[in-house]
Design an enzyme around this catalytic site. Structure first.
Site, PDB file in Angstrom:
ATOM      1  N   LYS A 250      -1.368  -1.012  -6.355  1.00 65.22           N
ATOM      2  CA  LYS A 250      -0.366  -0.702  -5.333  1.00 65.22           C
ATOM      3  C   LYS A 250       0.409  -1.965  -4.970  1.00 65.22           C
ATOM      4  CE  LYS A 250       0.063   0.792  -0.470  1.00 65.22           C
ATOM      5  NZ  LYS A 250      -0.624   1.404   0.692  1.00 65.22           N
ATOM      6  N   LYS A 262       5.466   2.911  11.470  1.00 67.28           N
ATOM      7  CA  LYS A 262       4.215   2.395  12.055  1.00 67.28           C
ATOM      8  C   LYS A 262       4.483   1.813  13.441  1.00 67.28           C
ATOM      9  CE  LYS A 262       1.745   0.984   7.834  1.00 67.28           C
ATOM     10  NZ  LYS A 262       0.523   1.792   8.004  1.00 67.28           N
ATOM     11  N   ASP A 332       4.182   7.410   5.596  1.00 65.95           N
ATOM     12  CA  ASP A 332       3.308   6.232   5.659  1.00 65.95           C
ATOM     13  C   ASP A 332       2.128   6.344   4.687  1.00 65.95           C
ATOM     14  OD1 ASP A 332       2.443   3.771   6.462  1.00 65.95           O
ATOM     15  OD2 ASP A 332       1.562   4.446   8.358  1.00 65.95           O
ATOM     16  N   ARG A 336      -0.385   6.258  -2.189  1.00 69.28           N
ATOM     17  CA  ARG A 336      -0.862   7.252  -3.147  1.00 69.28           C
ATOM     18  C   ARG A 336       0.273   7.814  -3.998  1.00 69.28           C
ATOM     19  NH1 ARG A 336      -3.705  10.464   1.542  1.00 69.28           N
ATOM     20  NH2 ARG A 336      -4.012   8.298   2.098  1.00 69.28           N
TER      21      ARG A 336
HETATM   22  N1  BES Z   1      -0.805   0.323   3.860  1.00 64.85           N
HETATM   23  C1  BES Z   1      -1.443   1.310   4.630  1.00 64.85           C
HETATM   24  C2  BES Z   1      -2.952   1.147   4.705  1.00 64.85           C
HETATM   25  C3  BES Z   1      -3.464  -0.087   5.406  1.00 64.85           C
HETATM   26  C4  BES Z   1      -3.810  -0.014   6.739  1.00 64.85           C
HETATM   27  C5  BES Z   1      -3.658  -1.263   4.722  1.00 64.85           C
HETATM   28  C6  BES Z   1      -4.308  -1.128   7.382  1.00 64.85           C
HETATM   29  C7  BES Z   1      -4.152  -2.385   5.373  1.00 64.85           C
HETATM   30  C8  BES Z   1      -4.485  -2.314   6.700  1.00 64.85           C
HETATM   31  C9  BES Z   1      -1.162   2.698   4.063  1.00 64.85           C
HETATM   32  O1  BES Z   1       0.023   2.871   3.407  1.00 64.85           O
HETATM   33  C10 BES Z   1      -1.178   3.655   5.212  1.00 64.85           C
HETATM   34  O2  BES Z   1      -0.361   3.536   6.077  1.00 64.85           O
HETATM   35  N2  BES Z   1      -2.118   4.568   5.177  1.00 64.85           N
HETATM   36  C11 BES Z   1      -2.253   5.541   6.176  1.00 64.85           C
HETATM   37  C12 BES Z   1      -2.660   6.811   5.472  1.00 64.85           C
HETATM   38  C13 BES Z   1      -2.653   8.015   6.340  1.00 64.85           C
HETATM   39  C14 BES Z   1      -1.271   8.301   6.836  1.00 64.85           C
HETATM   40  C15 BES Z   1      -3.197   9.141   5.546  1.00 64.85           C
HETATM   41  C16 BES Z   1      -3.330   5.118   7.166  1.00 64.85           C
HETATM   42  O3  BES Z   1      -4.331   4.560   6.749  1.00 64.85           O
HETATM   43  O4  BES Z   1      -3.141   5.322   8.357  1.00 64.85           O
HETATM   44 ZN    ZN Z   2       0.752   1.142   2.472  1.00 66.53          ZN
HETATM   45 ZN    ZN Z   3       1.685   3.326   4.662  1.00 67.57          ZN
END
Ligand code: BES
Ligand code: ZN
Ligand code: ZN
Length: 496
Positions: A250, A262, A332, A336
């Site tokens: 990624k 966010k 967000d 994936r």
């Molecule tokens: N990049 C984030 C995940 C992340 C969170 C990495 C904290 C490092 C530290 C990812 O793209 C994301 O935002 N994931 C969401 C997924 C959810 C919406 C299913 C998350 O973890 O909140």
């Molecule tokens: Zn991310």
């Molecule tokens: Zn994200």
């Protein structure tokens, strides 16, 4: 960044004015016990270590003035019994005593493996990211490390330490880079500039090529940014290779969340969201530099996730290269989507082992804390990674792909949605289940999926707390060594 010259010998070198000798202090019940072959000679015996506040606790360091020389002490607690502990001790020594040019380390070393791990820890911990500091830049002065031991360390072993620490440095430089200076095309360009290694070829796919190849996940995530997405394909194909390892990473150079923006606190740290892509690029380069007889294909899925008039809307539906459709209810959950493209492309090559790595979910921290990487996938692949991680001293934890959670990804109008809004249960596992949909079959007739595993290192990729062991602040370079070790183990197996 200096690279250290390591000397391993059973004899104790003479100390000089710009060198420090480091001895061990172990705990013998409540008493402190000096350790190291030259410790007796160093004039330490007559000192009251307790009164000088010397600690024998694991990794505790102290300095003493003995006559006209300065002596270093490293706490060894109950002893350096494993290679993982040796790496930590190396990190503690390398952090505490890197203001001198030359270091002599004279502590009990039980095996060659422990000697090497100690040197690895010292090399890895020297990293500092100071590109954006305008004032005084603190950096390691360390040039030579003499390790006092009769255990054998070969030239090839030392080359491996150098190759791995360079790979970690290059990974950490990329991961620490701020989003304004590291955008998709730039990241692709930097990786390309590092790829001049025998056997390595590289392709950079821009938006036009991505559209032609139906990489809709990467395009959809990248379409909100004026700085367009890229896919970088790195191939290392040595002539003698039989086994094939495919890697997918990624590479979100900044993750704002897109239209599903966010919150201010959650957005911090999102420059690290390209750590997976950086990790697989540098692992591939290290594998090539070590000349391992394994074919490696790495797919770096790179985009910037921004909200704008051209960004993907929540509830947009996209069709992937393999025909599957996804309703993007949360922009967000973008990792994936880009990873799906990489997994489809990698699967088409029918590799023997397919590993993807991503800072995929905040759920990784909820489930596993700050240091562990979540590991999911097919049993064989999981076992291979567990074995390699254990040899590399990196922390991975096998998590289940809990089937029942997948049903919750049902969409009214597409094959599935990309996230379950308002239901955070098993968020890391749902990420794994989603990705699994894009892993191909081992053969057209077979119902069996390719040998695949997913690594979620959302928190292990970056250390936002205090430095520990050989981990510095910021990007950790975590999993590079595990992936190289996976390739080494594949090479060893292929030989048999
Ligand atoms: N990049 C984030 C995940 C992340 C969170 C990495 C904290 C490092 C530290 C990812 O793209 C994301 O935002 N994931 C969401 C997924 C959810 C919406 C299913 C998350 O973890 O909140
Ligand atoms: Zn991310
Ligand atoms: Zn994200």
């Amino acid at each position: 960044m200096t690279s250290i010259s390591f000397k391993v010998s059973a004899s104790v070198p003479k100390s000089t004015s710009d060198s420090i000798s480091v001895y061990g202090v172990g705990l013998d019940g409540k008493d402190l016990k000096l350790q190291g072959s030259g410790a007796k000679l160093a004039g330490l015996k007559s000192l009251n270590l307790k009164a000088l506040s010397v600690s024998g606790a694991f990794e505790a360091t102290s300095r003493l003035s003995v006559g006209s020389t300065v002596v270093g002490l490293i706490g060894l607690g109950g002893g350096v019994t494993t290679h993982a502990k040796a790496r930590e001790v190396g990190g503690a020594i390398g952090r505490a005593f890197n203001d001198v040019k030359s270091l002599t380390i004279d502590i009990p070393i039980a095996s060659s493996e422990i000697a090497l791990a100690l040197l690895e820890g010292i090399a890895i911990v020297q990293y500092e990211y100071n590109l954006y500091k305008s004032g005084e830049k603190k950096s390691s002065a360390l040039k030579t490390v003499n390790l006092v031991t009769s255990k054998t360390v070969t030239k090839a072993d030392l080359t491996r330490v150098a190759v791995l620490s360079q790979a970690l440095n290059q990974t950490r430089d990329l991961v620490n880079a701020p989003g304004n200076d590291l955008y998709p095309a730039k990241m692709a360009e930097i990786v390309k500039s590092q790829s001049k290694i025998p056997g390595v070829t590289i392709e950079i796919w821009d938006e036009k090529k991505l559209a032609k190849e139906k990489c809709t996940g990467i395009l959809s995530v990248g379409q909100g940014s004026v700085r367009g997405p890229r896919l970088v394909k790195i191939t290392y194909a040595p002539v003698k290779a039989k086994a094939h390892l495919a890697l997918v990473g990624k590479g979100i150079t900044f993750d704002t969340g897109g239209i599903s923006l966010k919150p201010p606190l959650g957005i911090l740290g999102m420059k690290y969201d390209m750590a997976g892509a950086a990790t697989i690029a540098q692992a591939t380069f290290a594998i090539a530099k070590l000349g391992l007889p394994i074919k490696v294909t790495a797919f770096l899925c790179i985009a910037e996730n921004m909200p704008s008039g051209s960004a993907t809307r929540p509830t947009d539906v996209i069709t992937f290269r393999n025909g599957k459709t996804v309703e993007i209810i949360n922009t967000d959950a973008e990792g994936r989507l880009v990873m799906a493209d990489g997994l489809i492309l990698a699967s088409e090559l029918k590799p023997d082992l397919l590993i993807d790595i991503a800072t995929l979910t905040g759920g990784a921290r909820v489930a596993l804390g700050n240091r562990y990487t979540g590991l999911m996938g097919e049993d064989n692949a999981v076992a291979a990674i567990e074995k390699a991680a254990s040899a590399a001293g990196e922390l991975v934890w096998h998590m289940p792909l809990a089937e029942e959670l997948f049903d919750l990804l049902k969409s009214d109008i597409a094959d599935f949605v990309n996230s379950r809004l308002g239901n955070p249960a098993g968020s890391m596992l749902v990420g794994g289940l989603f990705l699994r949909e894009f892993v191909g079959l081992a053969s057209p007739k077979s119902k069996e999926r390719l040998n695949w595993a997913h690594l979620d290192f959302a928190t292990a990729a970056n250390n936002d707390l205090a430095p520990y062991g050989y981990a510095v602040k910021g990007a950790t370079g975590s999993m590079v060594r595990t992936l190289v070790t996976v390739a080494e183990q594949m090479a060893a197996k292929q030989k048999k």
